[in-house]
Design an enzyme around this catalytic site. Structure first.
Site, PDB file in Angstrom:
ATOM      1  N   SER A 180     100.987  88.563 142.292  1.00 13.57           N
ATOM      2  CA  SER A 180     100.738  89.991 142.499  1.00 13.57           C
ATOM      3  C   SER A 180     101.966  90.868 142.321  1.00 13.57           C
ATOM      4  O   SER A 180     101.837  92.028 141.957  1.00 13.57           O
ATOM      5  CB  SER A 180     100.120  90.228 143.875  1.00 13.57           C
ATOM      6  N   HIS A 208      94.074  89.153 140.796  1.00 17.29           N
ATOM      7  CA  HIS A 208      94.562  90.046 139.741  1.00 17.29           C
ATOM      8  C   HIS A 208      94.188  89.582 138.327  1.00 17.29           C
ATOM      9  O   HIS A 208      94.538  90.245 137.358  1.00 17.29           O
ATOM     10  CB  HIS A 208      96.084  90.194 139.843  1.00 17.29           C
ATOM     11  N   LYS A 240      90.029  95.349 142.984  1.00 19.70           N
ATOM     12  CA  LYS A 240      91.021  95.545 141.925  1.00 19.70           C
ATOM     13  C   LYS A 240      90.278  95.882 140.621  1.00 19.70           C
ATOM     14  O   LYS A 240      89.761  96.976 140.502  1.00 19.70           O
ATOM     15  CB  LYS A 240      91.933  94.322 141.865  1.00 19.70           C
TER      16      LYS A 240
HETATM   17  N1  PMP Z   1      95.133  88.105 147.153  1.00 22.43           N
HETATM   18  C1  PMP Z   1      96.030  88.707 146.353  1.00 22.43           C
HETATM   19  C2  PMP Z   1      96.746  87.886 145.318  1.00 22.43           C
HETATM   20  C3  PMP Z   1      96.272  90.083 146.478  1.00 22.43           C
HETATM   21  O1  PMP Z   1      97.170  90.684 145.701  1.00 22.43           O
HETATM   22  C4  PMP Z   1      95.567  90.810 147.459  1.00 22.43           C
HETATM   23  C5  PMP Z   1      95.718  92.307 147.656  1.00 22.43           C
HETATM   24  N2  PMP Z   1      96.816  92.910 147.218  1.00 22.43           N
HETATM   25  C6  PMP Z   1      94.670  90.128 148.285  1.00 22.43           C
HETATM   26  C7  PMP Z   1      94.467  88.787 148.090  1.00 22.43           C
HETATM   27  C8  PMP Z   1      93.936  90.857 149.370  1.00 22.43           C
HETATM   28  O2  PMP Z   1      92.810  91.467 148.848  1.00 22.43           O
HETATM   29  P1  PMP Z   1      92.123  92.717 149.591  1.00 22.43           P
HETATM   30  O3  PMP Z   1      92.926  93.910 149.208  1.00 22.43           O
HETATM   31  O4  PMP Z   1      90.726  92.729 149.091  1.00 22.43           O
HETATM   32  O5  PMP Z   1      92.208  92.440 151.063  1.00 22.43           O
END
Ligand code: PMP
Length: 394
Positions: A180, A208, A240
């Protein structure tokens, strides 16, 4: 001020003194063209990679869903918050990712907490890539299992950890599909081979990658030609590329039934909003039938990398990434903040990412591109970066 408030204030003071105090900024419009404090801003830090959060068909589906099923689920999935529309979306997500079943969660954070805490006993071992998302680490902490971290993308480092663990112990190998904060992709084939060799289940969080990578947008696995069966536990988020909110876990019938029985972040929380579920069905239709959105996004990614390399701007390093996450490594956090502020002066919103989110000395601007950006938007970003970098370099 009472003792409780004094303790909190002391903690906040400490946070301020480290320079890590986190700030929120309120926007007044959605989409890549927004406003902050009345000023027009072009956004390059959203995860709405396909621009679907404001797509008229998705918005209309949400309104229609709310009229038909209500805005909120009203209760958890196991009480009476589960509707047929949830079943429909779960079936579509399972089909899309090539798994037997899928289970909805109300956020990706909860999905990761739920999966790891439901599958791993306290005596277990969870083996992580060092750059895995915070929710995967927190899920491990919640489970009480031992947390192991291997060097980023280093299979020899992962192998060393696995070789030390008793084969009879409960183990789980976990990686982001697309990292991320760096934007690079895990080598899922290599991870799957490692998992097979050590007889460990593999969990990939493709938050992502889904919607963005692969011919049908089915994510990192599709892009790398990895069969779904190689990854028995796949996590995807809906907030996303799909532009809504929530998450899902895809896997076998047995995995999903296990999560329904034991994943507390699934059991003890209000169900995913039915209106959002309806919106997600509409956005999934678009993801699957309009590959031109992905094509435009990947064109912008290539153009951004090509032109930024040509500009050779001082003080920033473009990190290797073929995804919409295009981080510009700066190193020093104050410099990263200064560049972000310069961009804001030019009407470009791109937040600096600093420790503890990334390791010390690797502060960066996490530029994200979206299919909603035009060529002109990209021109504006490149020009703001050029002005900012040159102004900040002595
Ligand atoms: N996994 C990854 C790799 C993320 O980047 C994120 C959010 N940035 C999440 C899980 C969490 O997802 P959510 O925003 O739906 O809680």
């Amino acid at each position: 001020m009472n003792t409780f408030e004094r303790a909190l204030s002391h903690q906040l003071e400490q946070q301020r003194s480290t320079g890590h105090y986190r700030q929120r900024r309120s926007q007044s419009d959605a989409g890549v063209h927004t406003r902050i404090d009345g000023r027009a801003m072009l956004t390059f830090c959203s995860n709405d990679y396909l621009g679907l959060a404001t797509h008229p068909r998705v918005v209309e589906a949400m309104c229609e869903g709310a009229r038909r099923y209500g805005t909120g689920g009203g209760a958890s999935h196991l009480v009476n918050g589960h509707q047929q529309i949830h079943d429909r979306l779960e079936a579509r997500l399972a089909q899309w990712t090539g798994h037997e079943r899928a289970l909805l969660f109300s956020s990706g954070y909860k999905a990761n907490l739920g999966v790891i805490s439901a599958l791993m006993p306290r005596s277990g071992h969870v083996i992580h890539d060092r750059l895995n998302h915070a929710s995967l680490l927190d899920g491990t902490r919640l489970s009480g299992a031992r947390l192991h971290r291997f060097d980023h993308a280093s299979f020899s480092s992962a192998e060393q950890i696995l070789a030390r663990l008793a084969p009879a112990s409960d183990r789980l190998l976990v990686s982001d599909g697309v990292f991320s904060m760096d934007g690079d992709c895990a080598d899922v084939d290599a991870l799957a081979a490692l998992a097979r060799r050590h007889e460990v289940p593999l969990m990939i969080d493709d938050a992502h990658g889904l919607g963005v990578l692969g011919t049908h947008g089915a994510g990192t696995l599709e892009a790398q030609n990895v069969a779904p069966a190689e990854v028995p536990i796949l996590v995807g988020t809906l907030g996303k590329a799909l532009g809504t909110q929530g998450a899902f876990v895809a896997g076998s019938h047995t995995l999903i039934e296990t999560l329904i029985q034991f994943a507390r972040p699934f059991i003890y929380t209000t169900s995913l909003s039915p209106a959002l579920t309806a919106a997600t069905l509409a956005s999934l239709d678009i993801v699957q039938t309009e590959p031109e959105r992905r094509a435009h996004l990947h064109h912008l990614i290539r153009r951004f990398r090509r032109e930024l390399s040509t500009l050779a701007l001082p003080g920033i390093t473009l990190m290797p990434s073929e995804t919409p996450i295009q981080p510009l490594l700066i190193g020093d956090e104050h410099k990263a903040m200064a560049l972000s502020a310069r961009l804001r002066d030019e009407g470009v919103l791109c937040t600096a990412i600093r420790p503890p989110t990334v390791p010390p000395g690797t502060s960066r601007l996490r530029v994200t591109l979206s299919a909603a950006h035009t060529e002109t938007d990209l021109d504006q970003l490149l020009s703001a970066l050029e002005h900012g970098c040159r102004a900040l370099t002595p």
